[in-house]
Design a protein around this motif. Structure first.
Motif, PDB file in Angstrom:
ATOM      1  N   LYS A 140      -4.449   4.133   8.005  1.00 54.92           N
ATOM      2  CA  LYS A 140      -4.828   3.185   9.070  1.00 54.92           C
ATOM      3  C   LYS A 140      -5.803   3.699   9.790  1.00 54.92           C
ATOM      4  O   LYS A 140      -6.375   4.953   9.822  1.00 54.92           O
ATOM      5  CB  LYS A 140      -3.642   2.624   9.734  1.00 54.92           C
ATOM      6  CG  LYS A 140      -2.667   2.156   8.746  1.00 54.92           C
ATOM      7  CD  LYS A 140      -1.302   1.587   9.845  1.00 54.92           C
ATOM      8  CE  LYS A 140      -0.197   1.131   8.925  1.00 54.92           C
ATOM      9  NZ  LYS A 140       1.046   0.934   9.371  1.00 54.92           N
ATOM     10  N   ASP A 146      -1.065   4.383   5.508  1.00 46.71           N
ATOM     11  CA  ASP A 146      -0.631   2.867   5.200  1.00 46.71           C
ATOM     12  C   ASP A 146       0.009   2.752   3.764  1.00 46.71           C
ATOM     13  O   ASP A 146      -0.275   2.941   2.858  1.00 46.71           O
ATOM     14  CB  ASP A 146      -2.177   2.287   4.741  1.00 46.71           C
ATOM     15  CG  ASP A 146      -1.935   0.692   4.445  1.00 46.71           C
ATOM     16  OD1 ASP A 146      -0.773   0.311   4.682  1.00 46.71           O
ATOM     17  OD2 ASP A 146      -2.883   0.053   4.235  1.00 46.71           O
ATOM     18  N   THR A 147       1.542   2.398   4.404  1.00 44.85           N
ATOM     19  CA  THR A 147       2.552   2.537   3.387  1.00 44.85           C
ATOM     20  C   THR A 147       2.546   1.309   2.697  1.00 44.85           C
ATOM     21  O   THR A 147       3.303   1.330   1.452  1.00 44.85           O
ATOM     22  CB  THR A 147       3.903   2.617   3.905  1.00 44.85           C
ATOM     23  OG1 THR A 147       4.342   1.655   4.880  1.00 44.85           O
ATOM     24  CG2 THR A 147       3.939   4.033   4.586  1.00 44.85           C
ATOM     25  N   SER A 148       1.668   0.395   2.857  1.00 46.46           N
ATOM     26  CA  SER A 148       1.766  -1.081   2.200  1.00 46.46           C
ATOM     27  C   SER A 148       0.686  -0.762   0.969  1.00 46.46           C
ATOM     28  O   SER A 148       0.893  -1.663  -0.006  1.00 46.46           O
ATOM     29  CB  SER A 148       0.934  -2.047   2.990  1.00 46.46           C
ATOM     30  OG  SER A 148      -0.398  -1.808   3.125  1.00 46.46           O
ATOM     31  N   SER A 150       0.219   1.854  -2.505  1.00 44.51           N
ATOM     32  CA  SER A 150       0.895   3.146  -3.041  1.00 44.51           C
ATOM     33  C   SER A 150      -0.178   3.287  -4.224  1.00 44.51           C
ATOM     34  O   SER A 150      -0.435   2.302  -5.143  1.00 44.51           O
ATOM     35  CB  SER A 150       2.347   2.721  -3.810  1.00 44.51           C
ATOM     36  OG  SER A 150       2.604   3.890  -4.641  1.00 44.51           O
TER      37      SER A 150
END
Length: 168
Positions: A140, A146-148, A150
């Motif tokens: 981010k 940013d774990t959204s 993968s």
């Protein structure tokens, strides 16, 4: 062979010749700069492989370093317009990746800006911010993972180092 035109360029501000050191950028331990706080360890303490200048003129740097201006920053940091460390980027201790430890030599070799202020980073690392991300991650604007997004298993082939990234 086409049209040829002449233009006149007027340089409105130029204190330094092309290629000269900008002595107002990250002023350091120089006796010629008595008006600023002395910094005996200016800049990154290792190699900077990549940089990305944001629209607001802040610069994200990435490489094989563990500190910037003697402040811990592992592999990635953001600089303000004047070259000082932007403390709002990766402000939580432990963010980023470990560059070195007793058994490994981790680094970020590329940082590519994405629309919306995020970045893709690549390099040689097993995790980012403590989350498994083999050699590639999306981060981010504040430097956090940013774990959204993968990347799956990432790049785990022998010497799966990612040296360059691009946006189509």
């Amino acid at each position: 062979p086409g049209n040829v035109s002449d233009i006149t360029i007027q340089i409105m501000y130029n204190d330094h010749p092309p290629g000269a050191l900008d002595d107002t950028h990250n002023r350091d331990w120089d006796i010629a700069t008595p008006d600023v706080q002395r910094n005996p360890m200016p800049g990154a303490n290792g190699i900077v492989y990549s940089l990305s200048v944001q629209p607001d003129s802040r610069t994200v740097i990435a490489g094989k370093f563990s500190a910037f201006n003697a402040v811990p920053r592992y592999g990635i940091a953001r600089l303000s317009q004047d070259g000082t460390l932007d403390h709002s980027f990766l402000e939580r201790e432990g963010d980023g990746i470990p560059v070195t430890d007793r058994n490994h030599n981790y680094f970020i070799s590329t940082v590519t800006p994405l629309p919306g202020g995020k970045f893709i980073v690549g390099g040689n690392f097993p995790s980012y911010g403590g989350v498994t991300r083999y050699n590639v991650a999306q981060i981010k604007n504040d430097g956090s993972l940013d774990t959204s997004v993968s990347p799956g298993i990432g790049s785990v082939a022998p010497n799966g180092t990612i040296w360059a990234t691009a946006v189509q």
